[in-house]
Design an enzyme around this catalytic site. Structure first.
Site, short mmCIF file in Angstrom:
data_model
loop_
_atom_site.label_atom_id
_atom_site.label_comp_id
_atom_site.label_asym_id
_atom_site.label_seq_id
_atom_site.Cartn_x
_atom_site.Cartn_y
_atom_site.Cartn_z
N THR A 172 17.02 -3.86 -1.72
CA THR A 172 17.98 -4.89 -2.59
C THR A 172 17.38 -5.43 -3.88
O THR A 172 16.14 -5.81 -3.89
CB THR A 172 18.47 -5.89 -1.45
N CYS B 214 -13.99 -10.63 -9.09
CA CYS B 214 -13.88 -11.50 -7.86
C CYS B 214 -12.55 -11.35 -7.25
O CYS B 214 -12.37 -11.88 -6.15
CB CYS B 214 -14.01 -13.13 -8.34
N SER C 284 4.78 -6.02 -16.38
CA SER C 284 4.71 -6.92 -15.53
C SER C 284 5.31 -8.31 -15.88
O SER C 284 4.57 -8.79 -17.09
CB SER C 284 3.33 -7.31 -14.93
N GLY D 116 3.63 -5.32 -11.65
CA GLY D 116 3.03 -4.23 -12.35
C GLY D 116 2.20 -3.17 -11.64
O GLY D 116 2.03 -1.99 -11.93
N HIS E 9 5.11 -11.60 -15.22
CA HIS E 9 4.29 -12.87 -14.95
C HIS E 9 3.21 -12.62 -16.41
O HIS E 9 2.53 -13.69 -16.53
CB HIS E 9 3.59 -13.00 -13.57
N ASN F 146 -7.04 -5.59 -20.25
CA ASN F 146 -6.92 -6.80 -19.92
C ASN F 146 -8.40 -7.56 -19.73
O ASN F 146 -8.29 -9.00 -19.78
CB ASN F 146 -6.19 -6.94 -18.33
N GLN G 93 -0.54 -5.78 -20.38
CA GLN G 93 -1.09 -6.75 -21.24
C GLN G 93 -0.66 -6.92 -22.65
O GLN G 93 -0.70 -7.87 -23.40
CB GLN G 93 -2.82 -6.85 -21.34
C1 LIG Z 1 -2.08 -7.93 -14.17
C2 LIG Z 1 -1.95 -6.48 -14.62
C3 LIG Z 1 -1.71 -5.48 -13.82
C4 LIG Z 1 -1.02 -5.60 -12.47
O1 LIG Z 1 0.59 -6.36 -12.55
P1 LIG Z 1 0.94 -7.22 -11.23
O2 LIG Z 1 2.04 -7.66 -11.60
O3 LIG Z 1 0.10 -8.45 -11.26
O4 LIG Z 1 0.66 -6.38 -10.17
C5 LIG Z 1 -1.67 -4.29 -13.92
N1 LIG Z 1 -2.30 -3.57 -15.27
C6 LIG Z 1 -3.05 -4.62 -15.74
C7 LIG Z 1 -3.54 -4.06 -17.39
C8 LIG Z 1 -2.62 -6.03 -15.66
O5 LIG Z 1 -3.32 -6.67 -16.61
#
Ligand SMILES: *Cc1c(COP(=O)(O)O)cnc(C)c1O
Length: 395
Positions: free
Chosen positions: A239, A328, A201, A73, A203, A153, A181
């Site tokens: 890749t 943090c 993103s 993300g 995850h 977030n 989010q």
């Molecule tokens: C977690 C998050 C990101 C970053 O995504 P990653 O895949 O962890 O680099 C960017 N923007 C928001 C609002 C997020 O919550």
């Protein structure tokens, strides 16, 4: 067995079994490089990637050739900001964003400020929401990009993206939104939102870490962030992470299919948590909006007279995983820029706790937190000289 309750789904989510199952073949039998088209195992990978791209496009109402996979993300956000800034440099050097963006956006903007760009960081109201009128007022003849996140977030505030995108269109300015989010927590359709670019993103919605997507509407110019080979239609070298793409696609497919059911359930648990905390803990302040302007899974409280980090440590001892309002992640103990932006004084921002529910959060989990949290807050307050004064003053 020790109790374990995970309430940090705004930080990351567990990966679903179906997602892992969708990924594994591409770490095994189908290990081919999608760019190697002269043999079968390469062609299998190429065909698979096409399918994953289509699944992602369908989930957000985009076209296949508008989906660009990235390594996170953060990368999608950096690419949007720096890539548009560079591609439209001949038109101007002014960018508008909000003061509550993720550090990926803020950091990219600060970088550009060192390279001759001007950035306006819009304020938010007490609930953490950007006023579209402020966006319009900030526009100059040098403005080339507006970037406002779909949902925050930390405090879950959902932004008026549609209203902002209409303003951007009226002034012919490129509009990006960080929807990291939002996926899995609210409907996300690029046509309804009216955006030109959108970050995601994997995850954050039960997919793998290290895979993101940037949606780039056809016709929008963008410079490369990662140079090298011709992958992703020549716009993002590397890749292909075929297994990661498989996981991302499976996760977004499930998120879209289960959205209504999941949203309703998460909302109910979120509200149970909010209600319970307000009932059981005095001097507790809910940060962020109430009702439909709030992400269905986000709870954020400030507890006066104590530190967020101490609450986290004591919650951890009870098996509860949560997050505080301090940055943090960046290794500092500074209070969150988001909590400061909604007007909290430093000392109150410091005593903040974020609890974010997931599709696996049970009612027992919520009951457990409502049982262990109040005595933790009480115990910490008993050690606080500030709270002692408050109690004295009450007598
Ligand atoms: C977690 C998050 C990101 C970053 O995504 P990653 O895949 O962890 O680099 C960017 N923007 C928001 C609002 C997020 O919550």
């Amino acid at each position: 067995m020790n109790k374990s309750v995970y309430l940090d789904n705004n930080a990351t989510t567990y990966m679903k079994k179906e997602v892992l199952d969708a990924m594994l073949p591409y770490y095994g039998e189908y290990f081919g490089n999608p760019s190697s088209k002269f043999y079968e195992v390469g062609r299998i990978a190429e065909k698979a990637v096409y399918g994953f791209r289509k699944t992602v496009a369908d989930a957000i109402g985009a076209k296949i050739n508008e989906i660009y996979f990235t390594g996170s993300g953060c990368e999608a956000d950096n690419w949007a900001i720096k890539g548009i800034a560079d591609a439209y440099r001949n038109k101007g050097n002014h960018i508008i964003t909000s003061s509550i963006e993720h550090h990926a956006i803020l950091g990219a903007c600060e970088f550009l400020e060192k390279h001759g760009y001007d950035v306006t960081y819009l304020p938010v109201n007490e609930y953490g929401i950007v006023n579209p009128d402020d966006v319009e007022k900030a526009i100059t003849d040098k403005t080339i990009l507006i970037s406002v996140m779909t949902a925050n977030n930390e405090i879950g505030s959902i932004q008026p993206i549609k209203a902002i995108s209409e303003i951007a269109k009226k002034h012919k300015i490129v509009f990006h939104t960080d929807a990291v989010q939002a996926i899995g927590h609210m409907p996300v359709n690029v046509n309804d939102l009216g955006v030109d670019l959108l970050s995601m993103s994997g995850h954050k919605f039960h997919g793998p870490k290290g895979v993101g997507v940037l949606y780039i509407k056809n016709g929008i110019r963008i410079s490369n962030l990662i140079h090298g080979g011709g992958q992703e239609r020549g716009k993002r070298a590397a890749t292909e992470n075929v297994a990661g793409m498989a996981g991302f696609a499976k996760a977004i497919e499930i998120a879209a299919a289960d959205l209504d059911k999941n949203m309703a359930e998460m909302e109910r648990k979120r509200d149970k948590l909010i209600k319970g905390i307000l009932e059981k803990i005095p001097y507790a302040r809910l940060n962020g909006p109430v009702g439909e302007d709030r992400l269905c899974n986000n709870v954020n409280f400030s507890f006066k007279y104590i530190e967020g980090e101490s609450i986290l440590m004591m919650l951890d001892m009870k098996g509860v995983a949560a997050s505080s309002g301090s940055a943090c992640a960046s290794g500092s103990l500074d209070p969150s820029h988001v909590l400061l932006a909604i007007g909290l004084p430093h000392e109150i921002a410091h005593g903040s706790l974020r609890l974010s529910v997931g599709d696996d959060t049970t009612d027992e989990d919520i009951d457990y937190v409502l049982e262990v949290l109040p005595p933790i807050v009480e115990k910490l307050r008993m050690m606080s000289p500030l709270y002692e004064e408050v109690l004295k003053a009450q007598k």
